[in-house]
Design an enzyme around this catalytic site. Structure first.
Site, PDB file in Angstrom:
ATOM      1  CE  LYS A  32      -2.186  -1.155   3.769  1.00  0.00           C
ATOM      2  NZ  LYS A  32      -1.530  -2.443   3.951  1.00  0.00           N
ATOM      3  CB  THR A  33       3.624   2.364   2.193  1.00  0.00           C
ATOM      4  OG1 THR A  33       2.802   2.203   3.348  1.00  0.00           O
ATOM      5  CG2 THR A  33       4.470   3.603   2.348  1.00  0.00           C
ATOM      6  CG  ASP A 216       0.525   5.064   4.012  1.00  0.00           C
ATOM      7  OD1 ASP A 216      -0.270   4.105   3.841  1.00  0.00           O
ATOM      8  OD2 ASP A 216       1.754   4.894   4.164  1.00  0.00           O
ATOM      9  CD  GLU A 217      -0.215   2.865   8.352  1.00  0.00           C
ATOM     10  OE1 GLU A 217      -1.222   2.251   8.791  1.00  0.00           O
ATOM     11  OE2 GLU A 217       0.914   2.350   8.259  1.00  0.00           O
ATOM     12  CD  GLN A 247      -1.632  -3.264   9.007  1.00  0.00           C
ATOM     13  OE1 GLN A 247      -0.580  -2.825   9.448  1.00  0.00           O
ATOM     14  NE2 GLN A 247      -1.791  -3.538   7.725  1.00  0.00           N
ATOM     15  NE  ARG A 602       3.748  -4.426  11.104  1.00  0.00           N
ATOM     16  CZ  ARG A 602       3.235  -3.982   9.954  1.00  0.00           C
ATOM     17  NH1 ARG A 602       3.890  -3.122   9.218  1.00  0.00           N
ATOM     18  NH2 ARG A 602       2.058  -4.393   9.528  1.00  0.00           N
TER      19      ARG A 602
HETATM   20  P1  ATP Z   1       1.625  -2.137   5.966  1.00  0.00           P
HETATM   21  O1  ATP Z   1       0.176  -2.510   5.931  1.00  0.00           O
HETATM   22  O2  ATP Z   1       2.365  -2.913   6.973  1.00  0.00           O
HETATM   23  O3  ATP Z   1       1.829  -0.660   6.044  1.00  0.00           O
HETATM   24  P2  ATP Z   1       2.021  -2.001   3.119  1.00  0.00           P
HETATM   25  O4  ATP Z   1       0.831  -2.580   2.504  1.00  0.00           O
HETATM   26  O5  ATP Z   1       2.126  -0.533   3.160  1.00  0.00           O
HETATM   27  O6  ATP Z   1       2.236  -2.624   4.578  1.00  0.00           O
HETATM   28  P3  ATP Z   1       4.600  -1.872   1.899  1.00  0.00           P
HETATM   29  O7  ATP Z   1       5.344  -1.468   3.114  1.00  0.00           O
HETATM   30  O8  ATP Z   1       4.331  -0.870   0.861  1.00  0.00           O
HETATM   31  O9  ATP Z   1       3.255  -2.602   2.367  1.00  0.00           O
HETATM   32  O10 ATP Z   1       5.312  -3.104   1.222  1.00  0.00           O
HETATM   33  C1  ATP Z   1       5.753  -4.214   1.979  1.00  0.00           C
HETATM   34  C2  ATP Z   1       7.049  -4.750   1.415  1.00  0.00           C
HETATM   35  O11 ATP Z   1       6.824  -5.361   0.163  1.00  0.00           O
HETATM   36  C3  ATP Z   1       8.063  -3.666   1.185  1.00  0.00           C
HETATM   37  O12 ATP Z   1       9.339  -4.173   1.466  1.00  0.00           O
HETATM   38  C4  ATP Z   1       7.901  -3.383  -0.294  1.00  0.00           C
HETATM   39  O13 ATP Z   1       9.079  -2.848  -0.854  1.00  0.00           O
HETATM   40  C5  ATP Z   1       7.608  -4.763  -0.850  1.00  0.00           C
HETATM   41  N1  ATP Z   1       6.813  -4.750  -2.094  1.00  0.00           N
HETATM   42  C6  ATP Z   1       5.617  -4.175  -2.290  1.00  0.00           C
HETATM   43  N2  ATP Z   1       5.176  -4.389  -3.534  1.00  0.00           N
HETATM   44  C7  ATP Z   1       6.111  -5.123  -4.162  1.00  0.00           C
HETATM   45  C8  ATP Z   1       6.252  -5.662  -5.481  1.00  0.00           C
HETATM   46  N3  ATP Z   1       5.326  -5.508  -6.419  1.00  0.00           N
HETATM   47  N4  ATP Z   1       7.371  -6.358  -5.756  1.00  0.00           N
HETATM   48  C9  ATP Z   1       8.318  -6.554  -4.816  1.00  0.00           C
HETATM   49  N5  ATP Z   1       8.258  -6.065  -3.560  1.00  0.00           N
HETATM   50  C10 ATP Z   1       7.157  -5.362  -3.238  1.00  0.00           C
HETATM   51 MG    MG Z   2       2.280   0.837   4.767  1.00  0.00          MG
END
Ligand code: ATP
Ligand code: MG
Length: 739
Positions: A32-33, A216-217, A247, A602
């Site tokens: 997402k981020t 975000d969040e 979350q 995490r």
């Molecule tokens: P959270 O809910 O914990 O905030 P999130 O959904 O924001 O998580 P991110 O932090 O953006 O998730 O991504 C999680 C991990 O996966 C990061 O290390 C990111 O670089 C990696 N990632 C995300 N998308 C891809 C992708 N398409 N290919 C490879 N790695 C990815």
């Molecule tokens: Mg995130």
């Protein structure tokens, strides 16, 4: 540069979604981020949106800085002009620009928790209310709650007697804030909302400016934040929010995950995008997390799917220590073993807990083992007395109306202005309807001609002298660079002499002040207001350090949004996690579960779940039972660590005896070790001032200073090529060329 490379099809869909409202709902680690960041890049690079037309809201200042760095790296251009920051930072910025609509000036200060509490106390006192019947913290949280729900002091609902009291304190508290030309954290949001709500012209101006708004969040927004987003988002409705209702962990600050539902209701045209692939964790970690969260009701179930190449991964380790000392010892031993076996580096590890107080035993255990660690928490530095004093001086320079800061430093260091003189000053100020700071400035300016002179009795010359100092500093604000102003203030009040009392602690205190001074250098261009604002808005999570060599100790709340190869979750006992306060409230219990879920998710590779059969509660050992959340993790995903309490068997009495013996022995050791250890993690210092060093990128330089900061040797070097740089010795690959 290909913005869409390294994104799966759903992520691409989110990044390239057309205009209008977009809601990306997805589990942890699904990108997402990443998607939010790439969407900003996409808007700028592909859609030609100028950076200044974009507003992106992150959950922490640190996340904002990282996002900016990432964007500038990938776009190879500055994104200056873009508004990027937390809700609080963005609101502070808006309020400083719009003072003509507001009851305070643009040099307002932001009161921190301590300041707020002392002002609540003052309000209670003014209203002749007893602190014992109306505890300042609980009145304060009632007010904060009201603010987060858009309830102004005048509208506070009357009901019970207590409500009436809160309403009166709320009124008085706001008056006192305004008299200090100050706002609290909640006000930043509330005033901004009110500004936009009451002034269509201001609202339209921001609506026009921000063509795209990204958040975000989103699940942790509260009602004011949500309402504000609605007001700022213009008719185009280009609001892009990413979040995960599972979350949502900031309920105590008014966060309401139902904002997700509101969003869908308020923007029927919303495009909803789901991301299903988790990139962070192994399937075992995800299965455990999912089993835990599936027990929560009223949520959309989603399946967490790991990358196939990760395999199932290891099972989650469970360790039940004899007591909380053993719990901490297990964490440290295990970290040491992981490092010795090259299974992890120190920096890969996070140790999480429910409440800050739990960090103490962990810290002691790390100290005893001579292992560096990093404790996440703004309080450690900014909560120190000397730091608060210096900040209070600077705040007073910026805003002489600030009564809380004035009270803090008017006689620190002692300058003969005692309680009686302070009371007289206050009375004189009240009598004339001005602030105490103004009285001081007028005494300085008008001398004996001042109408206040007679009133203030014997201390008047001392007060006038302090007023003269203050006036002198204020005259320099726009003229003198911030670090010089910083020095001048401290010199004129003899602060160094005051804190350095010849003891080691005294030297430490002065070093802390120097640390703050170093930060002031970074604000040389942006000036005092920006400097103070940054200090006021620093949060625990902002103190997480990147690329750290040492394990990170942090609360589950602070762990949000982060990821680590190895995660320990400690204190898995009923009453700790879930927390005591939540045991008979289903909503609170659901939140505790989400908190555990956030912690679990995490982890990239390994999870250690740790608990203690007994805990030291106010000096007594009490039996504790395993967290109910552990029961929800299927047994086949868990493996019990050897050496734990249960694994050892034995009758209850025997266990008890053994437990008491072991913990006593341990405590003695800890006590002895703690007495011997200096107050910082033990690590060797290799660099000394005057040494010549070589850096892989910056070539040769000369060491100016080296010290241990938060467990790492931090070296200040002057490089011929780039000038002054501060580097962490263990990371920077500095080579000594001449001793
Ligand atoms: P959270 O809910 O914990 O905030 P999130 O959904 O924001 O998580 P991110 O932090 O953006 O998730 O991504 C999680 C991990 O996966 C990061 O290390 C990111 O670089 C990696 N990632 C995300 N998308 C891809 C992708 N398409 N290919 C490879 N790695 C990815
Ligand atoms: Mg995130």
């Amino acid at each position: 540069m290909d913005i869409l490379a390294n994104l799966n099809p759903q992520q691409q869909q989110a990044v390239t979604a057309g205009g209008g409202p977009v809601l990306v709902l997805a589990g942890p680690g699904s990108g997402k981020t990443r998607v939010l960041t790439q969407r900003v890049a996409y808007l700028i690079n592909r859609m030609g949106v100028p950076p200044y037309r974009i507003l992106a809201v992150t959950f922490t200042n640190k996340a904002a800085r990282e996002m900016q760095a990432r964007l500038e790296r990938s776009l190879e251009q500055s994104v200056q002009g873009m508004w990027l920051g937390t809700f609080h930072a963005v609101c502070a910025r808006i309020l400083r620009r719009e003072q003509q609509y507001l009851p305070f000036t643009s040099s307002f200060v932001i009161f921190d928790d301590d300041d707020q509490t002392s002002l609540i106390r003052r309000a209670l006192k003014d209203l002749k209310l007893d602190e014992k019947s109306f505890r300042p913290n609980s009145v304060h949280s009632a007010i904060s709650n009201a603010k987060n729900n858009l309830i102004l002091a005048d509208d506070y609902p009357a009901g019970t007697y207590r409500d009436e009291v809160v309403a009166r304190v709320y009124q008085r508290y706001q008056e006192l804030l305004l008299a200090s030309n100050a706002v609290d954290f909640d006000d930043l949001l509330l005033y901004t909302w009110k500004l936009m709500n009451d002034n269509p012209n201001v609202r339209e101006q921001y609506q026009q400016r921000f063509e795209h708004i990204l958040v975000d969040e989103f699940q942790d927004t509260n009602l004011v934040q949500y309402s504000l987003l609605r007001l700022i988002t213009g008719a185009h409705g280009n609001l892009f929010a990413v979040g995960d209702e599972d979350q949502s962990i900031y309920r105590w600050r008014g966060a309401d995950y139902r904002n997700v539902l509101r969003f869908e209701e308020d923007y029927p045209a919303v495009q909803k995008i789901l991301l299903e692939q988790n990139y962070r964790s192994t399937q075992n970690v995800l299965d455990a997390a999912q089993a835990v969260i599936d027990k929560n009701r009223y949520r959309t179930r989603k399946k967490l799917k790991s990358m196939p190449d990760k395999g199932a991964g290891e099972r989650l380790s469970l360790y039940e220590a004899v007591d909380d000392y053993g719990e901490a010892a297990f964490v440290v031993d295990t970290v040491q073993q992981l490092i010795a076996r090259h299974q992890a580096k120190g920096g890969d590890v996070a140790v999480m807990y429910r409440t800050n107080a739990q960090s103490r035993l962990l810290e002691e255990a790390f100290l005893r083992a001579g292992m560096p660690y990093r404790l996440v928490g703004a309080q450690r530095f900014y909560g120190r007395k000397e730091i608060k004093d210096v900040i209070a001086y600077l705040r007073l320079v910026q805003n002489p109306f600030d009564e809380v800061s004035l009270a803090r430093v008017i006689n620190v260091p002692a300058r003969g202005i005692g309680d009686k003189a302070q009371l007289n000053l206050q009375l004189a100020a009240q009598g004339a309807g001005v602030s105490a700071g103004e009285v001081l400035l007028r005494l300085a300016q008008e001398g004996k001609q001042s109408p206040f002179w007679e009133q203030l009795g014997r201390s008047v010359t001392l007060l006038a002298d302090f007023g003269t100092l203050l006036a002198g500093w204020r005259a320099q604000v726009d003229v003198m660079p911030l670090p010089n102003l910083f020095d001048r203030v401290l010199e004129e009040v003899n602060y160094e002499y005051f804190v350095k009392d010849g003891s080691e602690e005294g030297d430490g205190r002065w070093e802390n002040v120097q640390e703050l001074r170093r930060l002031a250098f970074e604000y040389e261009e942006r000036g005092l207001t920006a400097f103070l604002e940054n200090l006021a808005l620093v949060s625990d999570q902002d103190t997480v350090q990147e690329g750290a060599e040492a394990p990170t100790l942090l609360t589950l709340h602070a762990a949000k949004g982060l990821e680590f190869p190895v995660v320990f979750i400690t204190g898995l006992d009923d009453g700790v996690l879930p927390h005591n306060r939540s045991l008979d409230d289903p909503e609170e219990m659901a939140e505790e579960r989400r908190l555990f879920y956030v912690g679990l998710t995490r982890a990239k590779l390994r999870v250690y779940l740790v608990r203690a059969a007994q805990r030291n509660v106010y000096g007594n050992f009490q039996d504790s039972i395993a967290s109910r959340f552990l029961d929800d993790i299927p047994a086949n995903l868990l493996q019990e660590q050897a050496g734990g309490f249960r694994a050892r068997g034995g009758g209850r009495a025997q266990k008890q005896a053994q437990a008491t013996w072991e913990s006593r022995a341990l405590r003695t050791q800890i006590g002895a070790a703690a007495r011997q250890q200096p107050a910082a993690p033990v690590i060797q210092q290799q660099f000394r001032p005057g040494m010549r060093v070589r850096h892989p990128a910056w070539e040769e330089g000369i060491v100016l200073e080296s010290k241990i900061l938060d467990g790492d040797e931090t070296v200040d070097v002057f490089f011929e090529s780039v000038g002054f740089k501060r580097v962490v010795a263990s990371l920077a690959k500095l080579e000594i060329i001449k001793k």
